[in-house]
Scaffold this motif. Structure first.
Motif, PDB file in Angstrom:
ATOM      1  N   SER A 120      61.617 -40.484   7.460  1.00 44.69           N
ATOM      2  CA  SER A 120      60.379 -41.146   7.050  1.00 44.69           C
ATOM      3  C   SER A 120      60.107 -42.317   7.979  1.00 44.69           C
ATOM      4  N   LEU A 121      58.857 -42.573   8.176  1.00 42.92           N
ATOM      5  CA  LEU A 121      58.434 -43.695   9.003  1.00 42.92           C
ATOM      6  C   LEU A 121      57.838 -44.759   8.109  1.00 42.92           C
ATOM      7  N   SER A 122      58.237 -45.965   8.311  1.00 44.86           N
ATOM      8  CA  SER A 122      57.640 -47.037   7.521  1.00 44.86           C
ATOM      9  C   SER A 122      56.313 -47.450   8.141  1.00 44.86           C
ATOM     10  N   ALA A 123      55.430 -47.921   7.322  1.00 38.65           N
ATOM     11  CA  ALA A 123      54.107 -48.352   7.787  1.00 38.65           C
ATOM     12  C   ALA A 123      54.243 -49.599   8.640  1.00 38.65           C
ATOM     13  N   LEU A 124      53.342 -49.719   9.572  1.00 37.16           N
ATOM     14  CA  LEU A 124      53.309 -50.927  10.385  1.00 37.16           C
ATOM     15  C   LEU A 124      52.988 -52.123   9.504  1.00 37.16           C
ATOM     16  N   GLY A 125      53.559 -53.250   9.826  1.00 39.61           N
ATOM     17  CA  GLY A 125      53.295 -54.466   9.071  1.00 39.61           C
ATOM     18  C   GLY A 125      51.886 -54.966   9.304  1.00 39.61           C
ATOM     19  N   SER A 126      51.424 -55.802   8.417  1.00 45.25           N
ATOM     20  CA  SER A 126      50.094 -56.372   8.581  1.00 45.25           C
ATOM     21  C   SER A 126      50.136 -57.480   9.621  1.00 45.25           C
ATOM     22  N   ASN A 127      48.998 -57.786  10.159  1.00 43.86           N
ATOM     23  CA  ASN A 127      48.888 -58.851  11.141  1.00 43.86           C
ATOM     24  C   ASN A 127      49.123 -60.176  10.433  1.00 43.86           C
ATOM     25  N   THR A 128      50.150 -60.903  10.839  1.00 42.45           N
ATOM     26  CA  THR A 128      50.471 -62.162  10.173  1.00 42.45           C
ATOM     27  C   THR A 128      49.750 -63.342  10.792  1.00 42.45           C
ATOM     28  N   SER A 129      49.109 -63.145  11.931  1.00 41.02           N
ATOM     29  CA  SER A 129      48.410 -64.228  12.599  1.00 41.02           C
ATOM     30  C   SER A 129      46.943 -64.196  12.216  1.00 41.02           C
ATOM     31  N   ASP A 130      46.437 -65.295  11.702  1.00 41.28           N
ATOM     32  CA  ASP A 130      45.032 -65.389  11.363  1.00 41.28           C
ATOM     33  C   ASP A 130      44.228 -66.031  12.478  1.00 41.28           C
ATOM     34  N   VAL A 131      44.881 -66.349  13.580  1.00 36.32           N
ATOM     35  CA  VAL A 131      44.198 -66.998  14.688  1.00 36.32           C
ATOM     36  C   VAL A 131      44.689 -66.391  15.996  1.00 36.32           C
ATOM     37  N   GLU A 132      43.755 -66.194  16.935  1.00 35.70           N
ATOM     38  CA  GLU A 132      44.144 -65.715  18.256  1.00 35.70           C
ATOM     39  C   GLU A 132      43.100 -66.106  19.291  1.00 35.70           C
ATOM     40  N   VAL A 133      43.562 -66.255  20.501  1.00 37.61           N
ATOM     41  CA  VAL A 133      42.673 -66.465  21.640  1.00 37.61           C
ATOM     42  C   VAL A 133      42.255 -65.076  22.094  1.00 37.61           C
ATOM     43  N   THR A 134      40.949 -64.827  22.128  1.00 39.02           N
ATOM     44  CA  THR A 134      40.461 -63.491  22.472  1.00 39.02           C
ATOM     45  C   THR A 134      39.984 -63.373  23.909  1.00 39.02           C
ATOM     46  N   ASN A 135      39.728 -64.503  24.566  1.00 36.51           N
ATOM     47  CA  ASN A 135      39.245 -64.451  25.942  1.00 36.51           C
ATOM     48  C   ASN A 135      39.488 -65.806  26.607  1.00 36.51           C
ATOM     49  N   ILE A 136      39.798 -65.743  27.881  1.00 38.69           N
ATOM     50  CA  ILE A 136      39.899 -66.939  28.721  1.00 38.69           C
ATOM     51  C   ILE A 136      39.068 -66.632  29.952  1.00 38.69           C
ATOM     52  N   SER A 137      38.089 -67.475  30.240  1.00 44.83           N
ATOM     53  CA  SER A 137      37.220 -67.229  31.393  1.00 44.83           C
ATOM     54  C   SER A 137      37.055 -68.501  32.211  1.00 44.83           C
ATOM     55  N   ALA A 138      36.233 -68.419  33.223  1.00 45.77           N
ATOM     56  CA  ALA A 138      35.931 -69.587  34.051  1.00 45.77           C
ATOM     57  C   ALA A 138      35.141 -70.636  33.271  1.00 45.77           C
ATOM     58  N   HIS A 139      34.581 -70.242  32.128  1.00 45.56           N
ATOM     59  CA  HIS A 139      33.747 -71.148  31.334  1.00 45.56           C
ATOM     60  C   HIS A 139      34.478 -71.800  30.180  1.00 45.56           C
ATOM     61  N   GLY A 140      35.509 -71.138  29.662  1.00 43.65           N
ATOM     62  CA  GLY A 140      36.213 -71.697  28.521  1.00 43.65           C
ATOM     63  C   GLY A 140      37.120 -70.690  27.848  1.00 43.65           C
ATOM     64  N   VAL A 141      37.474 -71.021  26.624  1.00 46.96           N
ATOM     65  CA  VAL A 141      38.426 -70.244  25.833  1.00 46.96           C
ATOM     66  C   VAL A 141      37.736 -69.820  24.539  1.00 46.96           C
ATOM     67  N   TRP A 142      37.901 -68.540  24.176  1.00 49.63           N
ATOM     68  CA  TRP A 142      37.356 -68.031  22.927  1.00 49.63           C
ATOM     69  C   TRP A 142      38.471 -67.976  21.893  1.00 49.63           C
ATOM     70  N   LEU A 143      38.199 -68.511  20.710  1.00 49.77           N
ATOM     71  CA  LEU A 143      39.171 -68.541  19.626  1.00 49.77           C
ATOM     72  C   LEU A 143      38.613 -67.771  18.439  1.00 49.77           C
ATOM     73  N   LEU A 144      39.417 -66.866  17.882  1.00 54.28           N
ATOM     74  CA  LEU A 144      39.032 -66.075  16.718  1.00 54.28           C
ATOM     75  C   LEU A 144      39.942 -66.438  15.560  1.00 54.28           C
ATOM     76  N   ALA A 145      39.316 -66.789  14.428  1.00 51.86           N
ATOM     77  CA  ALA A 145      40.079 -67.089  13.215  1.00 51.86           C
ATOM     78  C   ALA A 145      39.220 -66.767  12.001  1.00 51.86           C
ATOM     79  N   HIS A 146      39.790 -66.040  11.080  1.00 53.87           N
ATOM     80  CA  HIS A 146      39.123 -65.747   9.806  1.00 53.87           C
ATOM     81  C   HIS A 146      37.732 -65.138  10.018  1.00 53.87           C
ATOM     82  N   ASP A 147      37.655 -64.159  10.903  1.00 53.85           N
ATOM     83  CA  ASP A 147      36.405 -63.435  11.194  1.00 53.85           C
ATOM     84  C   ASP A 147      35.313 -64.309  11.801  1.00 53.85           C
TER      85      ASP A 147
END
Length: 88
Positions: free
Chosen positions: A2-29
């Motif tokens: 049997s395979l166990s299910a993957l765990g849920s994402n425990t991080s509610d915050v992440e950096v989604t992009n880094i560009s020449a203009h700045g940093v994109w931050l995603l948290a709580h949709d």
């Protein structure tokens, strides 16, 4: 076998992009752009350090490698915090 299910994402915050203009931050949709002009601490930093973000309290984000702490309020309204967001 049997395979166990993957765990849920425990991080509610992440950096989604880094560009020449700045940093994109995603948290709580929600996603914000943090421009380097308002948040100069991220400019010219290693990607590893920018990606290492944690939410230490609801709406309070910490980058331990950069010693930067920001709240949703500061990110949404950097003009209200010129002594914080304007200094390099």
């Amino acid at each position: 076998m049997s395979l166990s299910a993957l765990g849920s994402n425990t991080s509610d915050v992440e950096v989604t992009n880094i560009s020449a203009h700045g940093v994109w931050l995603l948290a709580h949709d929600r996603e914000w752009i943090m421009s380097y002009s308002d948040f100069p601490w991220f400019k010219e930093q290693p990607v590893r350090a920018i990606l290492n973000v944690e939410e230490v309290a609801p709406g309070h984000f910490h980058w331990p490698d950069l010693d930067v702490d920001l709240t949703e309020e500061i990110i949404e309204h950097p003009e209200r915090y010129p002594n914080v967001a304007g200094n390099t």
